[in-house]
Structures are given as C-alpha cells and as structure tokens.
Design a protein around this motif. Structure first.
Motif, PDB file in Angstrom:
ATOM      1  N   LYS A  54       0.824  -1.215   0.000  1.00 15.71           N
ATOM      2  CA  LYS A  54       0.000   0.000   0.000  1.00 15.71           C
ATOM      3  C   LYS A  54       0.857   1.262   0.000  1.00 15.71           C
ATOM      4  N   ILE A  55       1.896   1.280   0.815  1.00 18.29           N
ATOM      5  CA  ILE A  55       2.781   2.447   0.871  1.00 18.29           C
ATOM      6  C   ILE A  55       3.489   2.634  -0.462  1.00 18.29           C
ATOM      7  N   ASP A  56       3.969   1.538  -1.042  1.00 21.70           N
ATOM      8  CA  ASP A  56       4.687   1.610  -2.311  1.00 21.70           C
ATOM      9  C   ASP A  56       3.784   2.148  -3.415  1.00 21.70           C
ATOM     10  N   TRP A  57       2.567   1.651  -3.502  1.00 23.72           N
ATOM     11  CA  TRP A  57       1.651   2.124  -4.539  1.00 23.72           C
ATOM     12  C   TRP A  57       1.213   3.563  -4.292  1.00 23.72           C
ATOM     13  N   THR A  58       1.127   3.959  -3.043  1.00 25.41           N
ATOM     14  CA  THR A  58       0.815   5.360  -2.733  1.00 25.41           C
ATOM     15  C   THR A  58       1.933   6.264  -3.232  1.00 25.41           C
ATOM     16  N   ILE A  59       3.171   5.876  -3.000  1.00 25.19           N
ATOM     17  CA  ILE A  59       4.317   6.658  -3.487  1.00 25.19           C
ATOM     18  C   ILE A  59       4.290   6.733  -5.008  1.00 25.19           C
ATOM     19  N   ARG A  60       4.040   5.603  -5.662  1.00 28.69           N
ATOM     20  CA  ARG A  60       4.008   5.576  -7.127  1.00 28.69           C
ATOM     21  C   ARG A  60       2.945   6.518  -7.681  1.00 28.69           C
ATOM     22  N   ILE A  61       1.745   6.448  -7.114  1.00 27.59           N
ATOM     23  CA  ILE A  61       0.645   7.282  -7.604  1.00 27.59           C
ATOM     24  C   ILE A  61       0.934   8.758  -7.352  1.00 27.59           C
ATOM     25  N   LEU A  62       1.467   9.086  -6.169  1.00 30.51           N
ATOM     26  CA  LEU A  62       1.800  10.482  -5.871  1.00 30.51           C
ATOM     27  C   LEU A  62       2.866  11.028  -6.820  1.00 30.51           C
ATOM     28  N   ILE A  63       3.855  10.220  -7.125  1.00 30.31           N
ATOM     29  CA  ILE A  63       4.904  10.668  -8.051  1.00 30.31           C
ATOM     30  C   ILE A  63       4.330  10.893  -9.442  1.00 30.31           C
ATOM     31  N   ILE A  64       3.450  10.005  -9.896  1.00 31.29           N
ATOM     32  CA  ILE A  64       2.832  10.181 -11.221  1.00 31.29           C
ATOM     33  C   ILE A  64       1.979  11.444 -11.253  1.00 31.29           C
ATOM     34  N   VAL A  65       1.208  11.676 -10.197  1.00 30.51           N
ATOM     35  CA  VAL A  65       0.405  12.903 -10.112  1.00 30.51           C
ATOM     36  C   VAL A  65       1.326  14.128 -10.121  1.00 30.51           C
ATOM     37  N   CYS A  66       2.402  14.066  -9.350  1.00 31.57           N
ATOM     38  CA  CYS A  66       3.363  15.186  -9.325  1.00 31.57           C
ATOM     39  C   CYS A  66       3.981  15.421 -10.698  1.00 31.57           C
ATOM     40  N   MET A  67       4.210  14.359 -11.459  1.00 25.15           N
ATOM     41  CA  MET A  67       4.770  14.524 -12.802  1.00 25.15           C
ATOM     42  C   MET A  67       3.796  15.263 -13.713  1.00 25.15           C
ATOM     43  N   PHE A  68       2.521  14.895 -13.648  1.00 24.05           N
ATOM     44  CA  PHE A  68       1.534  15.585 -14.479  1.00 24.05           C
ATOM     45  C   PHE A  68       1.358  17.036 -14.042  1.00 24.05           C
ATOM     46  N   VAL A  69       1.312  17.277 -12.743  1.00 24.88           N
ATOM     47  CA  VAL A  69       1.202  18.641 -12.227  1.00 24.88           C
ATOM     48  C   VAL A  69       2.444  19.441 -12.613  1.00 24.88           C
ATOM     49  N   GLY A  70       3.606  18.842 -12.417  1.00 25.00           N
ATOM     50  CA  GLY A  70       4.855  19.511 -12.762  1.00 25.00           C
ATOM     51  C   GLY A  70       4.938  19.835 -14.239  1.00 25.00           C
ATOM     52  N   LEU A  71       4.510  18.904 -15.074  1.00 25.29           N
ATOM     53  CA  LEU A  71       4.525  19.140 -16.514  1.00 25.29           C
ATOM     54  C   LEU A  71       3.614  20.306 -16.866  1.00 25.29           C
ATOM     55  N   SER A  72       2.413  20.318 -16.318  1.00 28.04           N
ATOM     56  CA  SER A  72       1.476  21.392 -16.655  1.00 28.04           C
ATOM     57  C   SER A  72       1.957  22.744 -16.136  1.00 28.04           C
ATOM     58  N   ILE A  73       2.611  22.780 -14.995  1.00 23.43           N
ATOM     59  CA  ILE A  73       3.126  24.046 -14.457  1.00 23.43           C
ATOM     60  C   ILE A  73       4.373  24.495 -15.217  1.00 23.43           C
ATOM     61  N   ASN A  74       5.307  23.591 -15.442  1.00 24.80           N
ATOM     62  CA  ASN A  74       6.569  23.969 -16.085  1.00 24.80           C
ATOM     63  C   ASN A  74       6.412  24.275 -17.569  1.00 24.80           C
ATOM     64  N   VAL A  75       5.408  23.718 -18.227  1.00 20.23           N
ATOM     65  CA  VAL A  75       5.182  24.018 -19.643  1.00 20.23           C
ATOM     66  C   VAL A  75       4.739  25.471 -19.803  1.00 20.23           C
ATOM     67  N   GLN A  76       4.037  25.987 -18.811  1.00 21.20           N
ATOM     68  CA  GLN A  76       3.552  27.370 -18.885  1.00 21.20           C
ATOM     69  C   GLN A  76       4.665  28.380 -18.642  1.00 21.20           C
ATOM     70  N   ASN A  77       5.737  27.967 -18.008  1.00 18.43           N
ATOM     71  CA  ASN A  77       6.850  28.865 -17.707  1.00 18.43           C
ATOM     72  C   ASN A  77       7.915  28.780 -18.781  1.00 18.43           C
ATOM     73  N   ASP A  78       8.775  29.782 -18.800  1.00 16.78           N
ATOM     74  CA  ASP A  78       9.941  29.756 -19.659  1.00 16.78           C
ATOM     75  C   ASP A  78      10.871  28.645 -19.158  1.00 16.78           C
ATOM     76  N   PHE A  79      11.693  28.089 -20.049  1.00 18.98           N
ATOM     77  CA  PHE A  79      12.572  26.972 -19.670  1.00 18.98           C
ATOM     78  C   PHE A  79      13.435  27.314 -18.468  1.00 18.98           C
ATOM     79  N   SER A  80      13.965  28.510 -18.422  1.00 18.27           N
ATOM     80  CA  SER A  80      14.867  28.893 -17.329  1.00 18.27           C
ATOM     81  C   SER A  80      14.115  29.232 -16.047  1.00 18.27           C
TER      82      SER A  80
END
Length: 145
Positions: A54-80
């Motif tokens: 359960k802990i392992d799958w929670t970490i996996r799901i949180l990281i995947i969610v963070c990747m999608f959130v991070g992608l959507s936030i960082n795409v809106q910003n300039d690369f630097s």
C-alpha cells in the motif's frame, strides 16, 4: 539551453549504461554473497507485506500525479524559470530514493533475513552515487553544452 547531440553520443551513452549495468550486477552479486541475502526477482515489486504494498503504490501514484502537475506548471513557464523540484528527472530520483528507503525499512522491520535491508541500503547508495556522478559530470562529458 539546447544540447546538440551527434549520432555517436547514443553509442557512448549506451556504452556507459551497459558498463553501469554490469558493474551494478557484480556489486549486487558481491554484496548478496557477503550478506547472505537471496536474489530478488528482476523487475518485480518484492513487497514484504500488504502494508508495504500500500505504501509503495501510494508513493508511485503520488509521483505520477506530481509529474503531471509539474509538466502542466513547467510548460507554462519559460525553460529557465521552471521549478526544478517538478522536473521529471528530480521526481524519478525522488521516487527511487523514497521507494528504496521504504523497502529497506520494511525489510528491517519484517523480513526473515535481517541483512536484506542492508543490501537494499547499499544498492540504493550505489545507484544514488552513480546518478549524482552522471548529472554532475554531464554524463561523463557525453553531453556537451
């Protein structure tokens, strides 16, 4: 910052990764023999119990969610101006470290062979050292800026 990649860079990168794979294999083999730990199945989850699963799958799901959130936030910003802690490489590094720390803790607490957690910690330290070396040295000079 744009990296120009010549065709031979892929061969050198594959060579470095193959060498790392071979060195990691022998490192794991020696540490397993030294600590008398059984070999884990390759590409399996190796959960100790249901709590670990359960802990392992929670970490996996949180990281995947963070990747999608991070992608959507960082795409809106300039690369630097992007947030480094939302970059994919950082989140994958975080996933590896968190997942292995949880595994080591569960092995320490619940595994039959108490040396299993030591093996996991040594393996994690080896992988982290390799990844830090690769990023700090631009993959041993393979990627030229």
């Amino acid at each position: 910052m744009y990296y120009e990649m010549e065709p031979s860079i892929w061969l050198r990168l594959i060579l470095v990764l193959c060498i790392f794979g071979v060195v990691l294999f022998f490192f794991n083999f020696m540490i397993r023999k030294l600590l008398k730990v059984e070999r884990k199945k390759f590409f399996s989850y190796n959960h100790i119990n249901s709590t670990h699963k359960k802990i392992d799958w929670t970490i996996r799901i949180l990281i995947i969610v963070c990747m999608f959130v991070g992608l959507s936030i960082n795409v809106q910003n300039d690369f630097s101006e992007g947030y480094w802690f939302l970059e994919t490489y950082f989140l994958l590094f975080l996933f590896i470290v968190l997942s292995e720390i949880v595994t080591a803790f569960m092995e320490w607490k619940y595994a039959e062979n108490k040396n299993a957690y030591l093996f996991t910690i040594f393996q994690l330290l080896f992988i982290v050292a390799f990844l830090l070396l690769m990023f700090a040295s631009d993959f041993l000079g393979l990627i030229k800026s």
